[in-house]
Design a protein around this motif. Structure first.
Motif, PDB file in Angstrom:
ATOM      1  N   ILE A 187     -65.558  32.420-104.658  1.00  0.00           N
ATOM      2  CA  ILE A 187     -64.141  32.738-104.507  1.00  0.00           C
ATOM      3  C   ILE A 187     -64.031  34.200-104.081  1.00  0.00           C
ATOM      4  O   ILE A 187     -64.632  35.074-104.728  1.00  0.00           O
ATOM      5  CB  ILE A 187     -63.371  32.513-105.831  1.00  0.00           C
ATOM      6  N   TRP A 216     -69.048  25.965-101.034  1.00  0.00           N
ATOM      7  CA  TRP A 216     -67.667  26.092-100.582  1.00  0.00           C
ATOM      8  C   TRP A 216     -67.229  27.540-100.779  1.00  0.00           C
ATOM      9  O   TRP A 216     -67.730  28.218-101.686  1.00  0.00           O
ATOM     10  CB  TRP A 216     -66.739  25.179-101.410  1.00  0.00           C
ATOM     11  N   VAL A 239     -63.587  29.782-101.224  1.00  0.00           N
ATOM     12  CA  VAL A 239     -62.123  29.769-101.301  1.00  0.00           C
ATOM     13  C   VAL A 239     -61.615  31.208-101.171  1.00  0.00           C
ATOM     14  O   VAL A 239     -61.992  32.083-101.946  1.00  0.00           O
ATOM     15  CB  VAL A 239     -61.609  29.153-102.622  1.00  0.00           C
ATOM     16  N   CYS A 254     -59.079  33.714-101.899  1.00  0.00           N
ATOM     17  CA  CYS A 254     -57.927  34.071-102.758  1.00  0.00           C
ATOM     18  C   CYS A 254     -57.782  35.579-102.630  1.00  0.00           C
ATOM     19  O   CYS A 254     -57.551  36.288-103.607  1.00  0.00           O
ATOM     20  CB  CYS A 254     -58.197  33.687-104.214  1.00  0.00           C
ATOM     21  N   TYR A 312     -54.664  24.785 -95.024  1.00  0.00           N
ATOM     22  CA  TYR A 312     -55.267  25.471 -96.175  1.00  0.00           C
ATOM     23  C   TYR A 312     -56.774  25.165 -96.257  1.00  0.00           C
ATOM     24  O   TYR A 312     -57.451  25.527 -97.196  1.00  0.00           O
ATOM     25  CB  TYR A 312     -54.604  25.035 -97.483  1.00  0.00           C
ATOM     26  N   ARG A 313     -57.269  24.405 -95.237  1.00  0.00           N
ATOM     27  CA  ARG A 313     -58.690  24.077 -95.245  1.00  0.00           C
ATOM     28  C   ARG A 313     -59.222  24.048 -93.825  1.00  0.00           C
ATOM     29  O   ARG A 313     -58.607  23.442 -92.946  1.00  0.00           O
ATOM     30  CB  ARG A 313     -58.911  22.696 -95.887  1.00  0.00           C
ATOM     31  N   LEU A 367     -61.555  27.201 -97.825  1.00  0.00           N
ATOM     32  CA  LEU A 367     -60.204  26.862 -98.292  1.00  0.00           C
ATOM     33  C   LEU A 367     -59.432  28.146 -98.591  1.00  0.00           C
ATOM     34  O   LEU A 367     -60.029  29.207 -98.804  1.00  0.00           O
ATOM     35  CB  LEU A 367     -60.294  26.009 -99.567  1.00  0.00           C
ATOM     36  N   LEU A 396     -55.732  22.550-106.599  1.00  0.00           N
ATOM     37  CA  LEU A 396     -57.015  22.520-105.885  1.00  0.00           C
ATOM     38  C   LEU A 396     -58.224  22.329-106.800  1.00  0.00           C
ATOM     39  O   LEU A 396     -59.166  21.610-106.439  1.00  0.00           O
ATOM     40  CB  LEU A 396     -57.169  23.834-105.101  1.00  0.00           C
ATOM     41  N   LEU A 398     -61.370  19.914-105.773  1.00  0.00           N
ATOM     42  CA  LEU A 398     -62.608  20.483-105.230  1.00  0.00           C
ATOM     43  C   LEU A 398     -63.786  20.125-106.143  1.00  0.00           C
ATOM     44  O   LEU A 398     -64.877  19.783-105.665  1.00  0.00           O
ATOM     45  CB  LEU A 398     -62.450  22.005-105.099  1.00  0.00           C
TER      46      LEU A 398
END
Ligand SMILES: Cc1cc2nc3c(=O)[nH]c(=O)nc-3n(C[C@H](O)[C@H](O)[C@H](O)COP(=O)(O)OP(=O)(O)OC[C@H]3O[C@@H](n4cnc5c(N)ncnc54)[C@H](O)[C@@H]3O)c2cc1C
Length: 506
Positions: A6, A176, A178, A180, A291-292, A297, A324, A328
């Motif tokens: 993240i 993955w 993300v 933020c 958003y992906r 993401l 999410l 996920l």
């Protein structure tokens, strides 16, 4: 390699990290700032209003008590002390506002919300950015989230199996990623996601000042021929200067500049002697087109930005994280039904769009023009009606949230009522494990067999409740949203079909 990296340890990144750990997913958070503290995250500029869906989300994860430590928060209306009392029990008081136009709680027709039950999470509240971030960081650490501060994400490459992230001169790998990482998200840009919307009309200022002659300003909110300002004694001022956003982040915010804007907007010849704290913002309203993109993401301000008018951005972002996280996690475990992860964008994008428009509509009321004053007068008339107050409360408090999930019961797609069960526990407490929940009010019913064997583990609870709202059973997703509900003998096929959108049979 972590399951999920993240970017950003703001409130959204931290809450998402907790959601993923709850599902046993390994998480690394990379945060550019060495130090999480900032005076802008504290009272007064760090105050954030939390809407009902946000308070419910925190309650459903057992975080609400930590957040409502009385000395550190006050309720959304500025009253001190714990604010978890239900909105229906409060004396007359303002419930919130639209472009500064107040609606009052005792003017709200709560009969329009037949599925809301009294709950410890029934009211909006306020906290500071500093406090919510620290509560979430403590929880994230306790759950085993790795947080690396001083690591600014600079770039990324994704393949079919993962994402390589460059941050702070090092390389990290996640299955993955993300983003933020806030409104100027590097992840969004490097991830190839477009950001589209409307350019700003104004620069907003939040300043803390000392003035030689503070009595020249009248406390309260004022629309003037040149803009808008609110003044709270002893020296907290917010101003909106319709300069097309030209000043924001282009020059240092000096005492002289603040004084000149304040004089220009208020029309009062005030003298600012000390500038203690200042920040600017705009009404730029932009949203990521998706958003992906593959394994990248976006959530929170990285996916959508708008003016802080009406205070919705943090709520929107925390709602993204709640939506999410479990999707996920199921995707990573390999037990997500087809399309579950993409439903994150399908469900959250329209909501983001609505919030951006809500902020734009407030700008239309605030412009320093005769037509906007006329619009303001009409809005005042409407908000004073019972239907008007109820409508604005629904929008401001977040009670209008409903995902379009199909299904014919009016509860489907809405937040689950906080049923009080026969043993005194509540539905919200039963969601703390982050799993789905099938609640049957008839213990002799046939639902238990159905619940067993769903991926991700769906808890089954058979119990009477203090108020069943006429329901016989309800299936609640891990994020507290009703996936299926019925009032008569459950149709097992219909239930299985609704559940198959979120869980697969093991
Ligand atoms: C004056 C003001 C008042 C507001 N009031 C309200 C309110 O009352 N209610 C409400 O709901 N919202 C409000 N908001 C909006 C709210 O603060 C934001 O929507 C919210 O902070 C978004 O959270 P986030 O975690 O997505 O992003 P942020 O809070 O911006 O956090 C992003 C994090 O990512 C880090 N980061 C950035 N770039 C990188 C990088 N390249 N690599 C690693 N880390 C990075 C940042 O340091 C930061 O820690 C207000 C905003 C302002 C400006």
């Amino acid at each position: 390699m972590h399951d999920v990296v993240i970017a950003g340890a703001g409130p959204v990144g931290l809450f998402l990290a907790c959601e993923l750990r709850l599902a046993d997913i390994s998480v690394l958070v990379l945060e550019q700032a060495e130090d999480p503290h900032s005076p802008l995250k504290q009272v007064p500029f760090g105050m954030r209003g939390l809407s009902v869906p946000t308070v419910e989300a925190l309650y459903r994860r057992g975080l609400l008590d930590d957040l409502t430590a009385p000395q550190r928060m006050k309720n959304a209306l500025g009253h001190g002390g714990a604010s978890t009392a239900h909105w229906m029990q409060q004396p007359r008081r303002p419930g919130g506002h639209f472009a500064g136009i107040q609606f009052y709680e005792d003017n709200i027709d709560t009969a329009k919300w037949p599925y809301r039950l009294q709950s410890p999470a029934g009211a909006s509240m306020a906290t500071t950015m500093e406090h919510i971030e620290s509560v979430l960081a403590v929880r994230a650490h306790a759950m085993g989230v790795e947080i690396m501060r001083g690591y600014s994400v600079e770039g990324l490459d994704q393949s079919d199996s993962g994402v390589t992230i460059r941050a702070g001169g090092e390389t990290f790998h996640g299955r993955w990623l993300v983003g933020c990482d806030g409104g100027r998200s590097i992840v969004r840009k490097a991830g190839g996601v477009e950001f589209v919307g409307t350019e700003p009309e104004f620069t907003g200022y939040s300043v803390e000042v000392e003035m030689a002659d503070p009595d020249k300003l009248v406390p309260g909110r004022h629309y003037t021929p040149t803009g808008m300002y609110t003044y709270q004694q002893p020296g907290t001022v917010a101003m909106v200067d319709f300069d097309g956003g030209a000043f924001h982040r282009t020059r240092p915010i000096t005492l002289e500049h603040v004084q000149s804007v304040l004089r220009h907007i208020s029309g009062a010849d005030v003298t600012v002697t000390t500038l203690k704290l200042a920040t600017t913002w705009t009404d730029r309203a932009f949203q990521a087109t998706t958003y992906r993109n593959g394994r990248v993401l976006l959530a929170g301000d990285a996916a959508h930005i708008h003016s802080p008018l009406g205070g919705q951005g943090l709520n929107l972002g925390l709602g993204d994280a709640m939506n999410l996280g479990w999707k996920l996690a199921a995707t990573i475990r390999g037990d997500a039904p087809e399309g579950l992860l993409d439903s994150y964008c399908t469900e959250r994008y329209p909501l983001g769009s609505q919030i951006l428009d809500w902020s734009r509509a407030q700008v239309a009321v605030m412009r320093p023009s005769r037509s906007s004053r006329a619009l303001e007068a009409i809005m005042r008339d409407l908000i004073e009606t019972r239907d008007g107050a109820t409508y604005f409360a629904e929008r401001v408090w977040g009670l209008s949230l409903r995902y379009d999930l199909g299904g014919c019961h009016p509860l489907v797609g809405r937040s689950a009522p906080d049923f009080e069960l026969a043993d005194g526990t509540r539905l919200g407490e039963r969601l703390r494990n982050g799993k789905g929940l099938l609640l049957g009010f008839d213990p002799a019913g046939p639902l238990q067999a159905l619940a067993s064997g769903w991926s991700g583990g769906v808890s089954y609870v058979a119990s009477d409740a203090r108020d069943k709202l006429g329901l016989s059973a309800v299936l609640v997703r891990p994020d507290g949203i009703v996936a299926w509900a019925c009032e008569v003998a459950p149709d097992q096929e219909e239930l299985a079909q609704a559940a198959s959108r979120y869980f697969i049979k093991a």
